[in-house]
Design a protein around this motif. Structure first.
Motif, PDB file in Angstrom:
ATOM      1  N   ASP A 187      31.334  -0.827   0.868  1.00 50.05           N
ATOM      2  CA  ASP A 187      31.935  -1.636  -0.196  1.00 50.05           C
ATOM      3  C   ASP A 187      33.309  -2.129   0.272  1.00 50.05           C
ATOM      4  O   ASP A 187      34.310  -1.409   0.201  1.00 50.05           O
ATOM      5  N   ILE A 188      33.368  -3.349   0.763  1.00 47.88           N
ATOM      6  CA  ILE A 188      34.615  -3.889   1.313  1.00 47.88           C
ATOM      7  C   ILE A 188      35.655  -4.079   0.211  1.00 47.88           C
ATOM      8  O   ILE A 188      36.847  -3.822   0.411  1.00 47.88           O
ATOM      9  N   HIS A 247      43.174   0.581  -0.228  1.00 40.78           N
ATOM     10  CA  HIS A 247      44.258   0.437   0.747  1.00 40.78           C
ATOM     11  C   HIS A 247      45.481  -0.225   0.111  1.00 40.78           C
ATOM     12  O   HIS A 247      46.624   0.159   0.384  1.00 40.78           O
ATOM     13  N   TYR A 248      45.235  -1.197  -0.730  1.00 37.79           N
ATOM     14  CA  TYR A 248      46.341  -1.878  -1.418  1.00 37.79           C
ATOM     15  C   TYR A 248      47.068  -0.910  -2.348  1.00 37.79           C
ATOM     16  O   TYR A 248      48.308  -0.874  -2.389  1.00 37.79           O
ATOM     17  N   ASP A 249      46.311  -0.108  -3.098  1.00 33.67           N
ATOM     18  CA  ASP A 249      46.927   0.827  -4.043  1.00 33.67           C
ATOM     19  C   ASP A 249      47.726   1.904  -3.319  1.00 33.67           C
ATOM     20  O   ASP A 249      48.826   2.278  -3.753  1.00 33.67           O
ATOM     21  N   ILE A 250      47.188   2.399  -2.222  1.00 25.27           N
ATOM     22  CA  ILE A 250      47.905   3.445  -1.483  1.00 25.27           C
ATOM     23  C   ILE A 250      49.134   2.862  -0.792  1.00 25.27           C
ATOM     24  O   ILE A 250      50.175   3.518  -0.688  1.00 25.27           O
ATOM     25  N   GLN A 309      38.178  12.320  -2.344  1.00 27.96           N
ATOM     26  CA  GLN A 309      38.117  12.571  -0.904  1.00 27.96           C
ATOM     27  C   GLN A 309      38.536  11.343  -0.102  1.00 27.96           C
ATOM     28  O   GLN A 309      39.145  11.465   0.964  1.00 27.96           O
ATOM     29  N   ARG A 310      38.231  10.167  -0.609  1.00 30.24           N
ATOM     30  CA  ARG A 310      38.640   8.943   0.074  1.00 30.24           C
ATOM     31  C   ARG A 310      40.154   8.796   0.071  1.00 30.24           C
ATOM     32  O   ARG A 310      40.746   8.349   1.055  1.00 30.24           O
ATOM     33  N   ILE A 311      40.781   9.166  -1.011  1.00 30.37           N
ATOM     34  CA  ILE A 311      42.248   9.099  -1.071  1.00 30.37           C
ATOM     35  C   ILE A 311      42.860  10.053  -0.048  1.00 30.37           C
ATOM     36  O   ILE A 311      43.762   9.689   0.719  1.00 30.37           O
TER      37      ILE A 311
END
Length: 297
Positions: A164-165, A172-175, A205-207
């Motif tokens: 899911d791009i 990535h933007y939020d982090i 887990q992705r975070i």
């Protein structure tokens, strides 16, 4: 210029091929190639000798390799159908073979120059082969990817985050803007609709994974610590004094110091072996006393 009729009727490419086959330079204008080929057919030995003698040398004694017939011969032999293709031969063996085959061309080529150019050409050929292989493998990969595209869901029917791009770029933007520090993973998961199709544990887990990735990329390099802490505490003056004392020692004194160090090391090794042997003997005695087999009378 008197040339053979057949030579005059040849095209430029045909002249180049004929010159290469004869070991002649295959560069220049049409008239030059015709002259080389005509002289070669009249008297091959004299023509090759004249060409070899006419090569200009620089101050180091090297020939003009870029415009030489030796380069053309080497490149031709390194082609897929050439004699040297796929053979890992030493430069000396190839040079000796060339001096026998093309005596009047390679008699003026220094071996040091030929060795450098030969190794350079071999490296370029190997690099070209690797690039061709990589391009071929990339084409195979694209072909297989089209035939067997990556699945968007796993065997449990859950969507895969990596595919899911939109979700990846949003995370990535939020982090990057540190939303994960101002919100808990659950709050961030509820904040974006694009995250709602994934389970909370998967999203959490992705975070963590992305945080570790950023941390590893931005990790500063640690300076190597000095092995000898005592040497690190010395002042520059003390270090200079030690170096001066070491420089003043005679070779005899240095030899004596090395012998003493070797003897000291040997003594330490011997004592450690003796201690280990004593320890093993004590263990074997204790086993015999307490843990050995019981003999009934």
């Amino acid at each position: 210029m008197d040339v053979y009729p057949r030579i005059s009727d040849m095209s430029y490419r045909e002249l180049q091929r004929a010159c290469k086959d004869a070991g002649l330079p295959a560069i220049g204008k049409t008239a030059v190639l015709q002259k080389h080929l005509d002289d070669y057919r009249k008297n091959p030995r004299k023509a090759l000798k004249r060409l070899a003698a006419s090569k200009e040398k620089n101050k180091t004694g090297f020939i003009d390799w870029e415009n030489s017939a030796a380069k053309e011969i080497l490149l031709k032999d390194l082609e897929p159908e050439g004699r040297l293709y796929g053979n890992s031969l030493e430069a000396k063996d190839v040079f000796d073979d060339y001096t026998e085959r093309y005596k009047y061309i390679f008699c003026d080529v220094p071996f040091s120059q030929f060795k450098a150019k030969y190794n350079e050409t071999i490296k370029k050929a190997e690099a070209a082969q690797r690039r061709a292989r990589s391009a071929q493998e990339e084409a195979w990969m694209k072909h297989d990817s089209r035939l067997y595209p990556r699945q968007t869901h796993n065997h449990r029917g859950e969507p895969i985050f990596d595919v899911d791009i939109e979700a990846k770029e949003t995370l990535h933007y939020d982090i990057k803007h540190e939303l994960h520090k101002r919100m808990t993973p659950k709050e961030l998961w509820q904040y974006r609709e694009v995250y709602s199709k994934y389970k909370l544990d998967t999203f959490r887990q992705r975070i963590y994974q992305y945080q570790k990735q950023v941390k590893c990329l931005n990790k500063p390099e640690k300076k190597p610590k000095e092995k000898d802490e005592f040497a690190a505490k010395r002042t520059p003056k003390e270090r200079n004094q030690k170096d001066e004392l070491a420089a003043k020692r005679t070779p005899k004194e240095r030899k004596e110091r090395d012998e003493l160090a070797a003897k000291r090391t040997q003594k330490e090794v011997t004592s450690s072996k003796m201690k280990e042997g004593n320890r093993q003997r004590k263990q074997s005695r204790s086993k015999k006393r307490h843990g050995g087999p019981i003999h009934l009378g």
